[in-house]
Design an enzyme around this catalytic site. Sequence first.
Site, mmCIF file in Angstrom:
data_model
loop_
_atom_site.group_PDB
_atom_site.id
_atom_site.type_symbol
_atom_site.label_atom_id
_atom_site.label_comp_id
_atom_site.label_asym_id
_atom_site.label_seq_id
_atom_site.Cartn_x
_atom_site.Cartn_y
_atom_site.Cartn_z
ATOM 1 N N THR A 92 0.765 -1.307 0.051
ATOM 2 C CA THR A 92 0.056 0.141 0.139
ATOM 3 C C THR A 92 0.410 1.547 -0.237
ATOM 4 O O THR A 92 1.502 1.744 0.887
ATOM 5 C CB THR A 92 -1.247 -0.176 1.096
ATOM 6 O OG1 THR A 92 -1.796 -0.841 1.514
ATOM 7 C CG2 THR A 92 -1.276 1.337 1.313
ATOM 8 N N VAL A 117 -3.684 -5.249 -1.868
ATOM 9 C CA VAL A 117 -4.779 -6.430 -1.999
ATOM 10 C C VAL A 117 -5.573 -5.468 -0.781
ATOM 11 O O VAL A 117 -5.695 -4.513 -0.121
ATOM 12 C CB VAL A 117 -3.864 -7.379 -1.734
ATOM 13 C CG1 VAL A 117 -3.001 -7.801 -2.700
ATOM 14 C CG2 VAL A 117 -3.175 -6.709 -0.328
ATOM 15 N N LEU A 166 -6.977 4.215 -4.709
ATOM 16 C CA LEU A 166 -8.737 3.251 -4.650
ATOM 17 C C LEU A 166 -8.134 2.888 -2.869
ATOM 18 O O LEU A 166 -8.569 2.471 -2.438
ATOM 19 C CB LEU A 166 -8.667 2.540 -5.602
ATOM 20 C CG LEU A 166 -9.629 2.839 -6.759
ATOM 21 C CD1 LEU A 166 -9.773 2.078 -7.846
ATOM 22 C CD2 LEU A 166 -11.171 3.976 -6.367
ATOM 23 N N LYS A 167 -7.394 1.848 -3.030
ATOM 24 C CA LYS A 167 -6.380 0.769 -2.130
ATOM 25 C C LYS A 167 -6.540 1.968 -0.416
ATOM 26 O O LYS A 167 -7.278 1.678 0.249
ATOM 27 C CB LYS A 167 -4.944 0.896 -1.951
ATOM 28 C CG LYS A 167 -4.041 -0.233 -0.325
ATOM 29 C CD LYS A 167 -5.421 -1.302 -0.696
ATOM 30 C CE LYS A 167 -4.656 -2.184 1.023
ATOM 31 N NZ LYS A 167 -3.877 -3.202 1.342
ATOM 32 N N VAL A 168 -5.796 2.946 -0.482
ATOM 33 C CA VAL A 168 -6.066 4.198 0.199
ATOM 34 C C VAL A 168 -7.257 4.801 0.969
ATOM 35 O O VAL A 168 -7.896 4.699 1.980
ATOM 36 C CB VAL A 168 -5.168 5.122 0.733
ATOM 37 C CG1 VAL A 168 -3.500 4.427 0.650
ATOM 38 C CG2 VAL A 168 -5.334 6.122 -0.513
#
Length: 321
Positions: A92, A117, A166-168
């Site tokens: 991340t 992920v 999008l992950k954060v």
Amino acid sequence: MQTGFIGLGNVGGKLAGSLLRNGISLMVHDLDADLVADFVARGATDGAAPADMMRACDVVITCLPSPAASAAVMAQMLPLMGPGKTWMEMSTTDADEILRLGAEVAATGGVAVECPVSGGCHRADTGNISIFAGGPRPAVEAVMPLLKHLGRRILHTGELGTASKLKVMTNYLATVHLVALCEALTTMKAAGLDLATTYEAIRISSGTSFVHETESQLILSGSRDVNFTMDLIMKDIGLFQKLAEQGGVPLEVSPLLIDIMADGQRRYGARAQSDRIIERLEDATGLSIRADGFPTVLVDDEPEEEGYEVRRRTPVAAAAE
């Protein structure tokens, strides 16, 4: 393809384990020699150093705790990159940093794909975690066989940098849910409600969430060990706040959330488990937010299956007049 994996920590070790379990020829590296030795005992090859791995492998995957750690590893690998070499970043990280490093990879003739992920360590352990894949479509398709062993649901998010953003965002939302659940559970305890009943009421209602159905169980059991620490939370919600500031979005919840987690670090330690944030309210009220019958460790009971790509929804055609 010969595959390398760098970073065998809480998440990386489980992801690498999925590759090994599915018969992928795997070379591994970590600063912790014991973690490497465990993988070698299970059939992996000791990669010795990042540069050696990039020299020997077609694809090298990194899953590291910070953008700085990824940059340090990439500095060793870049001189060995070129046509036919692929870097998969599963950490991340900062979208700006993935774009910077991706440009350096492209300058060598190599390819960069970001693959963060989401879904928790228990799902990473069984290959059932979700993956956001950012990069050119041909590059994502080239590594799709690996992604299908690493995770269950794979979403191509667009060009490089989109997956990291999008992950954060998802980690920000998960932290909002965690803090809100702490307040909800403590308030129900103060109001005289049974916490096991409260858990079920939330689970079957519009108030439920993935965080509730996983982390609330660890809070109530007293384990409070989700394999995710407060320093990692602070990194992720800080990156989300940075994105908002870059876009001129005047967030109100995000700065407060950062203050709450920073206070948790001051009280319990920078690397305290994130679920210990409940203890701020326990300390303030004198209440014990625990209940019998909840697990101390999360276990994914979804059978392992080959992953698949999730397709974006397409606009519904306008009805004929």
